[in-house]
Scaffold this motif. Structure first.
Motif, PDB file in Angstrom:
ATOM      1  N   CYS A  65      21.975  40.125  35.760  1.00  0.00           N
ATOM      2  CA  CYS A  65      23.658  39.647  35.953  1.00  0.00           C
ATOM      3  C   CYS A  65      23.806  39.011  37.124  1.00  0.00           C
ATOM      4  O   CYS A  65      24.474  39.073  38.695  1.00  0.00           O
ATOM      5  N   ALA A  66      22.355  38.418  37.856  1.00  0.00           N
ATOM      6  CA  ALA A  66      22.044  37.922  38.895  1.00  0.00           C
ATOM      7  C   ALA A  66      22.956  36.512  38.863  1.00  0.00           C
ATOM      8  O   ALA A  66      23.229  35.704  38.247  1.00  0.00           O
ATOM      9  N   MET A  67      23.555  36.058  40.694  1.00  0.00           N
ATOM     10  CA  MET A  67      24.673  35.724  40.911  1.00  0.00           C
ATOM     11  C   MET A  67      24.747  35.176  41.846  1.00  0.00           C
ATOM     12  O   MET A  67      24.451  35.990  43.427  1.00  0.00           O
ATOM     13  N   THR A  68      24.953  34.095  42.847  1.00  0.00           N
ATOM     14  CA  THR A  68      25.516  33.860  44.030  1.00  0.00           C
ATOM     15  C   THR A  68      26.449  34.255  44.392  1.00  0.00           C
ATOM     16  O   THR A  68      28.152  33.809  44.215  1.00  0.00           O
ATOM     17  N   VAL A  69      27.120  35.204  45.259  1.00  0.00           N
ATOM     18  CA  VAL A  69      28.298  36.180  45.867  1.00  0.00           C
ATOM     19  C   VAL A  69      28.040  35.684  47.303  1.00  0.00           C
ATOM     20  O   VAL A  69      27.747  35.867  48.608  1.00  0.00           O
ATOM     21  N   ASN A  70      29.285  34.812  47.837  1.00  0.00           N
ATOM     22  CA  ASN A  70      29.625  34.311  48.594  1.00  0.00           C
ATOM     23  C   ASN A  70      28.622  33.929  49.564  1.00  0.00           C
ATOM     24  O   ASN A  70      28.013  34.380  50.426  1.00  0.00           O
ATOM     25  N   GLY A  71      28.004  33.382  48.668  1.00  0.00           N
ATOM     26  CA  GLY A  71      26.965  32.236  49.476  1.00  0.00           C
ATOM     27  C   GLY A  71      25.406  32.835  49.157  1.00  0.00           C
ATOM     28  O   GLY A  71      24.382  32.174  49.448  1.00  0.00           O
ATOM     29  N   ARG A  72      24.611  34.287  48.745  1.00  0.00           N
ATOM     30  CA  ARG A  72      23.487  35.091  49.027  1.00  0.00           C
ATOM     31  C   ARG A  72      23.380  35.609  47.182  1.00  0.00           C
ATOM     32  O   ARG A  72      24.764  36.095  46.174  1.00  0.00           O
ATOM     33  N   PRO A  73      22.578  35.144  47.342  1.00  0.00           N
ATOM     34  CA  PRO A  73      22.171  35.583  45.832  1.00  0.00           C
ATOM     35  C   PRO A  73      22.217  37.077  45.799  1.00  0.00           C
ATOM     36  O   PRO A  73      21.327  38.294  46.139  1.00  0.00           O
ATOM     37  N   ARG A  74      22.684  37.511  44.373  1.00  0.00           N
ATOM     38  CA  ARG A  74      22.836  39.587  44.395  1.00  0.00           C
ATOM     39  C   ARG A  74      22.649  39.685  42.730  1.00  0.00           C
ATOM     40  O   ARG A  74      22.794  38.594  42.219  1.00  0.00           O
ATOM     41  N   TRP A  75      22.590  40.867  42.673  1.00  0.00           N
ATOM     42  CA  TRP A  75      22.826  41.855  41.154  1.00  0.00           C
ATOM     43  C   TRP A  75      24.308  42.039  41.394  1.00  0.00           C
ATOM     44  O   TRP A  75      24.568  42.531  42.198  1.00  0.00           O
ATOM     45  N   THR A  76      25.546  40.671  40.511  1.00  0.00           N
ATOM     46  CA  THR A  76      26.256  41.386  41.091  1.00  0.00           C
ATOM     47  C   THR A  76      26.385  43.175  39.943  1.00  0.00           C
ATOM     48  O   THR A  76      27.619  43.640  40.483  1.00  0.00           O
ATOM     49  N   CYS A  77      25.905  43.455  39.258  1.00  0.00           N
ATOM     50  CA  CYS A  77      25.969  45.310  39.294  1.00  0.00           C
ATOM     51  C   CYS A  77      25.963  45.618  40.184  1.00  0.00           C
ATOM     52  O   CYS A  77      26.775  47.165  40.088  1.00  0.00           O
ATOM     53  N   ARG A  78      25.518  45.507  40.455  1.00  0.00           N
ATOM     54  CA  ARG A  78      25.214  46.245  42.525  1.00  0.00           C
ATOM     55  C   ARG A  78      25.806  45.823  43.643  1.00  0.00           C
ATOM     56  O   ARG A  78      25.571  46.544  44.481  1.00  0.00           O
ATOM     57  N   THR A  79      26.499  45.721  43.468  1.00  0.00           N
ATOM     58  CA  THR A  79      27.010  45.039  44.780  1.00  0.00           C
ATOM     59  C   THR A  79      28.906  44.953  45.338  1.00  0.00           C
ATOM     60  O   THR A  79      29.699  44.495  43.229  1.00  0.00           O
ATOM     61  N   HIS A  80      29.341  45.698  45.408  1.00  0.00           N
ATOM     62  CA  HIS A  80      30.465  46.571  45.292  1.00  0.00           C
ATOM     63  C   HIS A  80      30.887  45.458  45.835  1.00  0.00           C
ATOM     64  O   HIS A  80      30.600  45.220  47.132  1.00  0.00           O
ATOM     65  N   VAL A  81      32.209  44.996  45.383  1.00  0.00           N
ATOM     66  CA  VAL A  81      33.956  44.606  45.830  1.00  0.00           C
ATOM     67  C   VAL A  81      33.732  44.803  47.207  1.00  0.00           C
ATOM     68  O   VAL A  81      34.077  43.909  48.395  1.00  0.00           O
ATOM     69  N   SER A  82      33.939  46.120  47.786  1.00  0.00           N
ATOM     70  CA  SER A  82      34.270  45.989  49.438  1.00  0.00           C
ATOM     71  C   SER A  82      33.389  45.850  50.018  1.00  0.00           C
ATOM     72  O   SER A  82      33.345  46.088  51.220  1.00  0.00           O
ATOM     73  N   LYS A  83      32.395  45.757  49.874  1.00  0.00           N
ATOM     74  CA  LYS A  83      30.948  45.312  50.858  1.00  0.00           C
ATOM     75  C   LYS A  83      30.931  44.490  51.268  1.00  0.00           C
ATOM     76  O   LYS A  83      29.885  43.326  52.105  1.00  0.00           O
ATOM     77  N   VAL A  84      31.865  42.900  50.250  1.00  0.00           N
ATOM     78  CA  VAL A  84      30.905  41.996  50.426  1.00  0.00           C
ATOM     79  C   VAL A  84      32.072  41.139  50.358  1.00  0.00           C
ATOM     80  O   VAL A  84      32.347  39.600  50.668  1.00  0.00           O
ATOM     81  N   VAL A  85      33.344  41.797  50.357  1.00  0.00           N
ATOM     82  CA  VAL A  85      34.811  40.656  50.383  1.00  0.00           C
ATOM     83  C   VAL A  85      35.302  40.563  51.872  1.00  0.00           C
ATOM     84  O   VAL A  85      35.164  40.882  52.431  1.00  0.00           O
ATOM     85  N   GLU A  86      35.243  38.618  51.762  1.00  0.00           N
ATOM     86  CA  GLU A  86      36.132  38.786  53.215  1.00  0.00           C
ATOM     87  C   GLU A  86      37.282  38.218  52.932  1.00  0.00           C
ATOM     88  O   GLU A  86      37.743  37.418  52.475  1.00  0.00           O
ATOM     89  N   ASP A  87      38.523  38.935  53.913  1.00  0.00           N
ATOM     90  CA  ASP A  87      39.793  38.290  53.867  1.00  0.00           C
ATOM     91  C   ASP A  87      40.608  38.241  52.452  1.00  0.00           C
ATOM     92  O   ASP A  87      40.941  38.214  52.413  1.00  0.00           O
ATOM     93  N   GLY A  88      40.316  39.198  51.706  1.00  0.00           N
ATOM     94  CA  GLY A  88      40.546  39.787  50.907  1.00  0.00           C
ATOM     95  C   GLY A  88      40.386  38.471  49.686  1.00  0.00           C
ATOM     96  O   GLY A  88      40.848  38.463  48.271  1.00  0.00           O
ATOM     97  N   LYS A  89      38.891  37.858  49.764  1.00  0.00           N
ATOM     98  CA  LYS A  89      37.984  36.650  48.990  1.00  0.00           C
ATOM     99  C   LYS A  89      36.576  36.653  48.706  1.00  0.00           C
ATOM    100  O   LYS A  89      36.185  37.427  49.317  1.00  0.00           O
ATOM    101  N   LEU A  90      36.554  36.634  47.343  1.00  0.00           N
ATOM    102  CA  LEU A  90      35.055  36.490  46.595  1.00  0.00           C
ATOM    103  C   LEU A  90      34.811  34.843  46.393  1.00  0.00           C
ATOM    104  O   LEU A  90      35.917  34.118  45.494  1.00  0.00           O
TER     105      LEU A  90
END
Lengths: 244, 135, 113
Positions: A65-90
């Motif tokens: 499930c690896a994708m680029t999230v807010n500019g950084r490559p991450r495993w999306t299943c292990r990336t909590h929205v609360s940790k990466v959301v910026e101003d309510g945007k993803l």
């Protein structure tokens, strides 16, 4: 639960192939402990069934499930929205440095081709009729191999590497990391070919130790350390008998 | 679907991929060894300057120190030769990664740069030495 | 916005190392040739040294020394990565080398500038 009480998340998702496409915006209801994969899945199931993306285990062991999230490559299943959301945007985009098939799915062919080019597979000369190889877990080489062995080939380091972006032939951190674990595997008999394969401007010598790979590896591996090991090993081989 | 050719490579690059593995490894090693030599040279050079400049600097003082001295000549020749190895190899990586020049052209440019650095550097090192000898 | 996968200390250290290397490589031929011309005779050299006492020159020298120190300390950091056993905590090493190069610049500024 009434509609007005549900907090919404603004998500920008890349749609199209690598050459032609644009970001498309969606509104997704926020949930507790929501991961980015949850968000992408919600979009595909409830808003836009045409969205293409990839996942398998969804519990952080397969790396699909690896994708680029807010500019950084991450495993999306292990990336909590609360940790990466910026101003309510993803912002969700496909992995960098790999050709986009459609939307969030990339073609991993180059990544695995380079793995093979780096001689990233074990070659031994024993059969089932031979005795077990006896290797102490505290053996220096075994420890070096073990330090890099947990790689599952997810491609995140490859996506994060500047040299992969600048040098189309560069084998990349994952392939070289795997090669290093095999160089340290005393049972492997393919050292000569392997060292030659990983030397050169498409191999370990392209690395400038920026450590984008170390920063992004979800399994906390250090491909930079492995590549440094390959630099030493190839130098030694070049001085002793040449890399022929 | 997959890109056919890569922007940084030209047809003549393919022919010598095999032989470059050895040469790239040696270049890497040469750059790291010259780096170690330079680290020492720089510390000596900077240390000397910081020590010498206190209370002002004069031509007589500098020439008095390095002129006619075989030790200082040996030092500066080592310094210059280390630079001649180190800088062009570093610039080579930058040109290969950040420009569209062919690898062969980059090699040529860096070789010319190396010769130029050696020429200019050795020239001045020898002149400093000779100033002490003549006067 | 710079892609945030580059927003980490080791990347900035890489950029600094590369930029300082380029500037030093451009400076060196000038340095060699200027010295060569200046030391034709002792009084010409003294004239040159006198010119070099101008504050702007001293400032430029200090900037150069900081670049040199940054390249040196960054280079030592890289030599450690490539030749010594790997240590985690590379960010700390970057901070230390950055600090060291500023200290060297400061020592130069206070003593030789």
């Amino acid at each position: 639960m009434s509609e007005e009480n549900v907090e919404m998340l603004s998500v920008s998702v890349w749609r199209g192939d690598g050459e032609v496409g644009r970001y498309q915006d969606y509104e997704v209801p926020r949930q507790e402990s929501q991961t980015v994969l949850d968000v992408v899945t919600y979009i595909q199931r409830h808003i836009d069934p045409n969205l293409s993306y990839r996942f398998a285990c969804r519990v952080g062991v397969c790396g699909s499930c690896a994708m680029t999230v807010n500019g950084r490559p991450r495993w999306t299943c292990r990336t909590h929205v609360s940790k990466v959301v910026e101003d309510g945007k993803l912002t969700v985009a496909p992995l960098k440095n790999l050709e986009v098939i459609k939307d969030l799915s990339v073609d991993m062919t180059d990544f695995f081709d380079k793995w093979a080019k780096a001689e990233g597979s074990f070659k031994g000369d024993k059969t089932r009729h031979d005795d077990f190889a006896e290797i102490s877990p505290t053996d220096r080489k075994r420890k070096a191999a073990s330090a890099g062995i947990e790689c599952i080939g997810c491609g995140v380091c490859y996506a994060a590497c500047d040299l992969v972006a600048w040098n189309k032939d560069y084998l990349g951190p994952a392939a070289l990391n795997r090669a290093w674990t095999l160089v340290n595997d005393v049972r492997d008999t393919n050292d000569k070919t392997r060292l030659k394969a990983v030397a050169g401007d498409a191999g370990c010598h392209a690395c400038h130790s920026q450590q984008g790979c170390v920063e992004s590896c979800v399994k906390h591996l250090s491909p930079t350390a492995s590549i440094a090991g390959l630099k030493r090993a190839t130098a030694w081989a070049a001085l002793k008998g040449g890399l022929k | 679907m997959t890109p056919q050719t890569t922007p940084q490579m030209s047809p003549d690059d393919n022919l010598d991929i095999q032989s470059t593995h050895q040469s790239e490894t040696i270049l890497w090693l040469a750059q790291r060894i010259s780096a170690m030599v330079l680290a020492v040279c720089i510390l000596v050079h900077l240390g000397t300057i910081i020590y010498a400049v206190q209370g002002g600097l004069s031509a007589a003082e500098i020439i008095g120190r390095v002129g006619g001295s075989e030790a200082w000549l040996a030092f500066y020749v080592t310094f210059v030769l280390a630079i001649t190895v180190h800088a062009p190899i570093g610039l080579r990586a930058i040109l290969n990664e950040m420009t569209k020049l062919s690898r062969k052209r980059v090699d040529l440019l860096c070789f010319i740069g190396a010769v130029m650095l050696a020429y200019l550097g050795l020239k001045v090192a020898i002149r400093f030495y000779n100033l002490g000898v003549v006067s | 916005m710079k892609a945030s996968h580059r927003n980490h200390p080791n990347y900035w250290a890489f950029v600094l190392h590369r930029v300082s290397g380029i500037l030093l490589a451009l400076f060196l031929p000038v340095h060699f040739q200027v010295l060569y011309l200046a030391i034709k005779k002792a009084d010409v050299f003294d004239g040159f040294l006198h010119w070099a006492e101008m504050p702007l020159v001293k400032l430029a020298e200090t900037v150069l020394v900081v670049l040199l120190a940054a390249h040196l300390t960054g280079g030592l950091r890289l030599l450690a990565v490539e030749f010594l056993p790997w240590r985690d905590g590379q960010k700390t090493v970057v901070a230390l080398t950055g600090g060291a190069s500023l200290v060297i610049g400061l020592v130069y500024l206070l003593n030789a500038a």
